[in-house]
Every structure is written in structure tokens, then in C-alpha cells.
Design an enzyme around this catalytic site. Structure first.
Site, PDB file in Angstrom:
ATOM      1  N   ASP B 242      60.497  27.481  97.314  1.00 16.11           N
ATOM      2  CA  ASP B 242      61.189  26.198  97.121  1.00 16.11           C
ATOM      3  C   ASP B 242      60.795  25.150  98.152  1.00 16.11           C
ATOM      4  O   ASP B 242      61.549  24.196  98.390  1.00 16.11           O
ATOM      5  CB  ASP B 242      62.717  26.401  97.127  1.00 16.11           C
ATOM      6  CG  ASP B 242      63.177  27.323  96.009  1.00 16.11           C
ATOM      7  OD1 ASP B 242      62.494  27.407  94.986  1.00 16.11           O
ATOM      8  OD2 ASP B 242      64.220  27.987  96.168  1.00 16.11           O
ATOM      9  N   GLU B 243      59.638  25.339  98.770  1.00 19.17           N
ATOM     10  CA  GLU B 243      59.193  24.396  99.796  1.00 19.17           C
ATOM     11  C   GLU B 243      57.992  23.569  99.343  1.00 19.17           C
ATOM     12  O   GLU B 243      57.474  22.765 100.114  1.00 19.17           O
ATOM     13  CB  GLU B 243      58.824  25.146 101.095  1.00 19.17           C
ATOM     14  CG  GLU B 243      59.960  25.864 101.782  1.00 19.17           C
ATOM     15  CD  GLU B 243      60.910  24.915 102.506  1.00 19.17           C
ATOM     16  OE1 GLU B 243      60.585  23.723 102.628  1.00 19.17           O
ATOM     17  OE2 GLU B 243      61.979  25.376 102.921  1.00 19.17           O
TER      18      GLU B 243
END
Lengths: 297, 297, 297, 297
Positions: B242-243
Site C-alpha cells: 500500500d505504499e
């Protein structure tokens, strides 16, 4: 930091920055010609936006922001040399220096929220213009205006004395060399002559989501109709009431609990932000008008 | 009208349309050189967007959409001649034909709302891609996928069998010549090898407003925290969970009456629209990635 | 019209208006008992909102606004008689008069936009409170505060002198009988003792969409992460930094063109409106706290 | 899980859940009387919303959702005993069981996006109604409708044959015992007789932000006017075209790049969500109509 100091510093920082606005019949080669021209002057394109109404036989619009060494001194040279290109492509165009700030007059009546927002942005260094004067048909705004050392002129305005009032106003606008007039909830209708004298240089805020509720008492009518969103619209003033080119609009949600008074309060905050955005875009030469619509770059 | 017929017609209409994407160190003369080049090929610039991270010594990005007569046949000629300019300005660049549609694989698990929205847009002729196949670790999606004559592959996936599953998946992706992978609420984590094989070609939808609630069960955690807005985020997948670079985000208002179940329903509609927008932008080559951030033209 | 005159008139208009806030274990008969009680006093329920966390065995919350003839004189009578009901249902409750305005202290540092917005709403008669004093660790706000005849106290604050500063602050808060503390971009962390002394009576504005970007420099970190929306959050202050019950949040769209400085400007306008809404809701007794979450009626 | 199974389960879960809707002249004692009445039946109030148009001499509205043991069998008893209260306060009122689902007919023409959204929500178990039939003046929708085992009726409709078509339609609506008609982009005007037969039971979606662009071709006219936001409005149908009580509205931002075709696509997604929300609120008995305005609880 004082406003005048902020403006001065901004002009220093931007002294090599220019803006080129062009509209012309669309055809291949426009961008090539213009960018080649700028390159010859060692100008670096910092930002560029373009739009074609219709790629085949439509109108082409472009706004270029560039940095050119020693621009202030070379401006006239650029302008005179650009004529060749402009003629070739039948361009309407304007080349301006960012450091040549527009001079703004604000018209206001009794309600001060839009005026206050504009002044606040200006004080904070977020609205780059000279606010040259404020004109009002009431005295309410005098305090806040004069506290910022901006000249305030009280000119009573009624339907009967409109011509006389406008003569005074036009005299002041001329005297103060005004480039932009902002009607910040100025509740008087301007005559056709006045509007023509400042075509596309008068921005109004209308307190509804146009074209809904053209004319008087829009919040009362929005309440009557039972809408679930209320809005505000900023537009250039033309001689058709509330029919000028729309620059910006926004809305907020309301519900059955909100009375007219609540709609006015909610609406005030929309008016503030919508008018402020429109004025900033105008000051930054971001708005082009085409067939009663705006292109906002 | 059938999907394939729509796509065919679109490709016919766009056959002279090309896109040029460039990133390079900023300096004067780039736009002049590129637009001059296109003009030489009688190409008309239909749309152009540019951005500089930092005008002094930063990176310059531009996306140009143009029409060039007989483009399909002249594409290689353009590409080979463009090398001179590209070299001079140290460009990363790509020139593509609009009619060469990307081939998309959709990965999905049990929840079908994102898949359905994508298929709907595709059916309506609003998402220009070949949806080549759908892969799922569950059987729920088979019906809707096969009813549109899209191949559906059920590949079970657990933490233990991940490598095996991914081998099958990669085999299929290769076989179907996939350009873009959309994780439409695919609830499995991909291995580092898989991600590297499709760098910047995997779009995920995360069901929170990142960077809030990275990882599992974001709606439950949003409920626990008592947030007043919930959101969804689409991003390119990287090896940091999720980065990856954020492409698009949106939010909707919730209140104390909304339980986790309500947040999930409200969130589903945000996920649908956020993922769809991101996928369309990717398909239209509107997204450039720079230092883990996206530039969306 | 002057602020004090407006407040006076408001109190006059609202003199029979009361508010009853209740939370208790949920069970049948609560509304019946409470409404029966009010009816006995000839009170008319003007507005009523209720919420159950979980209908079976959860907590019940209700806020009732009512008009009761001669309320000011009968308040103690109502309160003493209400005890029977309160005991029966194990209620936490509060009965207050609308005309008993809360007394507010505003804490501010160098950035004045939130302070200005609060003062403006207050001047316009849209925020019903006594602004008793403003405390700052800088001198920037003195001018605007004193121009409204509000006492301004400069109390320097550093990590080293925190205890000493807070003693002075607490002394002033006591002296001015403060009910509510608004941290309008006050850039100091309060000690645990201070927070406990004013539990659920301190409202902060955090310049991010919590729980994203807890702590310092949220705009810088939002820029680094490349988010597409930025936000602001108002919350009650607890001893866990930025972890207190969220009252209100909002966001605005940003894009790759916006630098940190732009995010700060866009964010300032969100902060202004989010903090103002939260403060108004608190002043109107609309907020109940349950398990670190707020119920906003 | 199949739709019918979902609906069945919902009805089971909600079998003791009732809704009471009341409007009457405002006066003290209404809430006390009603809550006392429900308490006598051991009913627990789960949710309650009220509104007064004007506390002094206005109209009072309340919606109560309650749980009452063995409600299905005791409904008639409640109703007959409620008459005493209803008469005392001159109430318009309705008491309904949640498990008695409304029967819905959807009318549609060629554009299917609103129909699809409704069917999707229904399939997902998020719209609690029996969709009894779909009527269309075109054949486009037949496939999707019949695939869900919903009867589809093709009834051609032109200005000339309107009476005949409506006779057929009314016959079907009667036969299928329809409670609610949803015009999901049904492009025909209904006669006055038809509308009166289903007063406040016909919900339309108009593809503009009413009252802007009443009537035909709203997107074309929005494009011509150069608005910066486009919207959609769901409302009850009355005999004044697009003038019925507004239930819900929403807008999305557009700009100078959007042609009519783009406005239609953007607008379609607003229409889908606005119509769906309105239909759900109607099905949950959340909407009361007062003087051509809606109260949405």
C-alpha cells in the site's frame, strides 16, 4: 510583513516572468512556431496549457508562462517581433509581465463577507494585485477598508441617480487606472454603458448556482423550491443579467432543517471561496472567453 | 452495439492518433524541438500537458496527443527520427498509437463490485482496452465474466501455494500478452518477483484513504477510529504494501450511525469510481511516475 | 450591530430554551419517560435526536432542545425532579440553558487564519459564546484580538518552560471561568495535567486527514506521499497525540502541480471551516463522546 | 445468495420492526403521547427523527422506527388503538411493517445505466423491494431484465398513442399491485390522469440540477451555458414538468474540455447514485412531503 512589501518582493521575484495568451483558428504548426520564437529569446516555458474547441476548423487557445532573461527590458522587442507569427496565424494575443500587477477596484454594498475574504487573501500575500480603491453605496465597509489604508468612496446609488453615480464611479476608475472591477455583493445593476467600458473586466458573484435563480432573492427562491444543494457563481458581467460567461461555481448541501437564514449563512461561505478563486484566476491571466463560455487554464 | 464492434470502430476513428510521453531534465528548447519535429510530419497537436518538478534543474514531463496523416504506416519512421532529439535532451520517451489498445487482465476475489463496474464501463464503450481474461481465487465471478465471453481462470491462492499460483498466473499473462493488471479487490499479496515482472503495470484499489489504514481490515479500523469520512485509493503496486504511487483517491461522508457494514457499502461505491478513473487514465497514457508520486495529465 | 449587543439579544430570544443531553443503557421506555416529564412542565420539544450504539444491550443517547415557559426560574425545579427518572434509567445527563453562553479561550501561535475565522464568525453573530481571552506564545495575534476588545495574553512557551507557562495559563483560565479551550493552530503540546483539567473541553485542529499524518509537518509528509486529497481534522484533545475523538474532518483535491506551499494554502481554508464547525457544534451541545468516538447530533 | 432468498431472510430478521410516520399541527405533548403509546406495547424505539416547520403554529413531522414483540399479529390492534391519539392531535399518520416490502415497477427507455444500477443494488441485497416488473417503450432492456427473472413488458409509446399505452401500463400496475413507480430515464411524459393515480408514488430522475434546465436536452443546454458543475435531480412526479418535490440532488465538476458527450457520461454516474438514494429513502419510508418540498429523515 506589510502588504506593499509583500507585493514588492513578489514583483522582484517574478521580474523575468511573462505570460503569453493566444487564440486563433486551429491549424498545425502553431505550437512549433510559438515555442521556437520563445526559444530564440532564451525563454524557458514554465507552464503551458492549450485547448481546441474543435480540432477540425475550430479555435485554438494557449496560455504560456515563461522565464526570459532581462524580460522587462526586452518586452517591447518580443512584442514587435511576435507580430510576424501573430499575423501568419491570425492570432488574438497578449503578452504581459507578471510583475505588472493589475489594479483592482472592489464594489460592495452592505454585506461584507466577500470583501473581507478578498482583503484577507490580499493581506496574506495570496492575491497579487493592487487594490486601488473600494466603492460602496453604503458606509458599512469604510472601517475595514480604511484600516488597510485603501481609499474608500461612498457613492449613493439608486435607480433614479444611477447615471450620476456611475459618472462618479467611472471618473474614479479612470483616475485610479483600474484594470479589474470586482462586484463583491454590490447590489446595484450597472448600465450598459458602464459594462461596455469595462468589458470582460467586471467579475460578479451571484448567490445561486446559475442558471438556476437568475435575478433577485435567490436564497428565498431556493428555499421555496426545496433544493438540496445551494450554490454560488462568479461570472463576467455582460448586459444580460446573470447571463455572462461563468468563471467558477460551487455548491454545498442543505436540508429541510435549513431556513432561508441558514441558506444565506451557508451560501456566504460558498460565495467567499468562489469569488476569490475567480478573481485570482483573472489576475493570473488564466481565463479566456469564447462564445459566452470561459476556458480556465 | 457489441463491445468488439465498438472497439473496432474506435480504432478506426483513432487510426491517425498518436501519443508522445517524455520525461527529461528540464532546460529551454524542449517544447520547441518536439513541436517542430511533429510539425515536420504534418502532425497537429490535439492536446498537450506539461509539468516541471522544479524549473531550475528539475525534471520536465510532457504528454502530447497528436494527429498525423497515415500514422500507422509512418510510426517507425517517426520513432527512428525522434532519436536525435531524444538523445540531445536525454529523454525517457514513448510514442504509441491510440489504436493499439492495451490488453488487460483483471484479478478479483469474492467481492465483485469493482469488477462489475469495470466490465460495465467497458461494455458501454467508455473503457478502451481488450479485457483479455479474468483470474480469480474464487468462483464467484465466473458467471458474469463468461456471460461477456471473457475467459475466466480459477486459480486457488493461499499463502502456502502462492508460488505455484503465481507461476500459473504469469504463464497466462504471458500467453495473453497482458499490458495491464487490475487488482479489483483481489485479496492476495503478490510476491516481489511478480511485482517486478509488471512494474508500474499493476493497479490496485485499496479500501481506505491512504496512508490511513494501510493493510488489512481498513473499514473496521476506520469505524474504530471514528473517522467522519471514508475513502478509497488506487495506486500502482510496489513491493511496499500500500505504499506505491497514488493515482487517485476519493472520500465520502459518514457519521456515527454508520456501522462497519454501512462503511463497506458506502466505501464500495467510492472504490468503484476511484479504480475506474485510475484504470482509464492508465489506458490513455495519462500517468507518469516520478519519485513514488504520479503526475496525471 | 456590536457583538455584545448581538449576544445580549440572542440570550433574550432564547431565554426559555433549554437542552437536555442524556446517555444511558438502552431499554424501552426512555423516550416515553423523558417526553412525559417535559410535557408536565409544559415544555415543547423543538428538536430531538437520538442514537443507539446497539439496540440490544447498547448505550442510548439523546439530545433534546425544548422551550419551557419561565425556564430560567424553573431550571432548578426541573433538575431536582428529573433525578427520579435519571436514577431509574442510570442516566448520565445534563440540562443547560441556551442563554448561559459558554466562555471560550482561544490559544494561537503565529498562524492566524483559524483565529481570524473564529473571530469573524463571532463578530457576525454566528458563533454564540463569550470569547473571554486569547493566549499566544507569540505576539502576532495581538493586534487583531485587541482591536475587538478581547484580552490578549502573551505567554512564551518552550519545551523547557512548559510547566511554568501552563501554570500561568491555568491561572488565567480559572480567573476567566473558561468552559472551552480552542487550539487554533497552537503549536505546543499540552501536558497530561493540563489536558485532564479540561477533559473534553479542549478542541484542536490538526492539519491532516487523521489518522494519516499524525504529528508534525503533515503537509510536508502529504506532499512526500503524493496524496491526491489533503484534509484537516478537529478533535478533542486527549493525552495521546492526535488520537482524541474526531469531531469533524474535510478534504480538498490537490494535484501534482501543488507544492508544499500550495498544500498549506489550500489546507488553511479547510482548517478554517473544519475547526469552526466543530467549535459551533460544541457550543450548541451537539457532541457526545462514546469510546473515543463522537456522536454529533 | 439469490435475491429472493436475501429478501426472505431480511423479512424474517425484521418481522418485529415497524415504522410510524406522523404529520400534524405542532403543539406540546405529541412525543410524550406517542412514545407512551409505544411503551404500553413494549415497543422499543430504535430510531426517531422529527422536524417542525415553525415551532409556533407550524406543522410537526416525526418518523419512528420501533421493535415490538409479535408485531405482525398485533399490528391491527396497534392501529385501532392509535386512533385515539391520532384524533386528539389531528394527525396524518401511517403505521407499516418493515417486512411488508413495497412492490416496484421500473419504467425505462433506451438508456440503461439507471436501471442497471437499481438492479445491481437490488441483487446485492441493498435495496429492499420486490421489483415486480419493468416496462419499456424500447427493447434494449429486455435482456438484462429477463436474465434476473423479472417480467419485461414492451409497450411502445408515442405522443399519439399515449392514452392507449397508459391504459396498458395502468392495467399492469394494477395487476402487479405496484406501490412505487421509478422512471429510470423513461423519456415519455405521463398524462395528468396517470400521475394522479400514483400521487407521490412516482420517482423520476431528471438529468440536471433543477431548477436549472427544466425540460428537454439539459446536457446540451448545460454545455451551451458553460456551467462548471453538472447535476442530477430525483423528484416526485407531479403534473408540472420537473417541478415536483425534490428528493435528492448532486453535482460533479466539469470544465471547458468536456463536450456534450462527456457531460452525458459524467452525468450518468450522478444520475445513477442520485436516483438510487432517492428510491432507497422512499422504500424505507424516510420521505415526507410538505408544500412541494421533501423532508428526508
Amino acid at each position: 510583513m506589510e502588504v506593499q512589501e509583500q507585493l514588492h518582493q513578489y514583483k522582484e521575484n517574478q521580474k523575468d516572468r511573462g505570460r503569453l495568451l493566444i487564440s486563433c483558428p486551429d491549424q498545425p504548426g502553431i505550437v512549433a512556431a510559438v515555442s521556437q520564437f520563445l526559444y530564440k529569446f532564451n525563454a524557458n516555458i514554465m507552464d503551458s496549457n492549450q485547448h481546441s474547441t474543435n480540432p477540425e476548423g475550430g479555435t485554438f487557445f494557449i496560455r504560456i508562462e515563461f522565464e526570459c532573461p532581462d524580460l522587462a527590458n526586452r518586452k517591447e522587442e518580443l512584442k514587435s517581433q511576435f507580430h510576424t507569427i501573430a499575423d501568419k496565424f491570425s492570432m488574438n494575443w497578449d503578452l504581459s509581465l507578471v510583475q505588472e500587477l493589475k489594479r483592482t477596484a472592489i464594489f460592495v454594498s452592505k454585506q461584507l463577507h466577500c470583501l473581507r475574504e478578498l482583503l484577507w487573501e490580499w493581506q496574506s500575500g495570496d492575491m497579487m494585485t493592487e487594490i486601488a480603491l473600494v466603492i460602496s453605496n453604503h458606509e458599512e465597509a469604510r472601517g475595514v477598508v480604511e484600516s488597510l489604508n485603501i481609499p474608500f468612496y461612498y457613492i449613493p446609488a439608486t435607480r433614479e441617480t444611477r447615471q450620476e453615480s456611475e459618472e462618479q464611479q467611472l471618473q474614479l476608475l479612470k483616475e485610479y487606472q483600474i484594470d479589474l472591477i470586482v462586484l463583491a455583493r454590490y447590489m446595484q445593476i450597472l448600465t450598459s454603458d458602464f459594462v461596455q467600458a469595462y468589458e470582460r473586466k467586471i467579475i460578479n458573484i451571484h448567490h445561486s448556482f446559475l442558471p438556476a435563480f437568475v435575478g433577485a432573492k435567490p436564497y428565498e427562491r431556493a428555499y421555496e423550491r426545496g433544493v438540496k444543494l445551494i450554490g454560488a457563481t462568479s461570472h463576467y458581467v455582460t448586459n444580460d443579467l446573470d447571463e455572462g460567461p461563468i468563471i467558477e461555481q460551487d455548491v454545498m448541501r442543505v436540508n429541510h432543517r435549513d431556513h432561508v437564514q441558514d441558506l444565506k449563512k451557508i451560501g456566504a461561505s460558498i460565495e467567499r471561496s468562489v469569488l476569490t478563486r475567480a478573481v485570482k484566476w483573472h489576475l493570473e491571466d488564466r481565463i479566456l472567453v469564447h462564445e459566452n463560455k470561459t476556458i480556465v487554464f
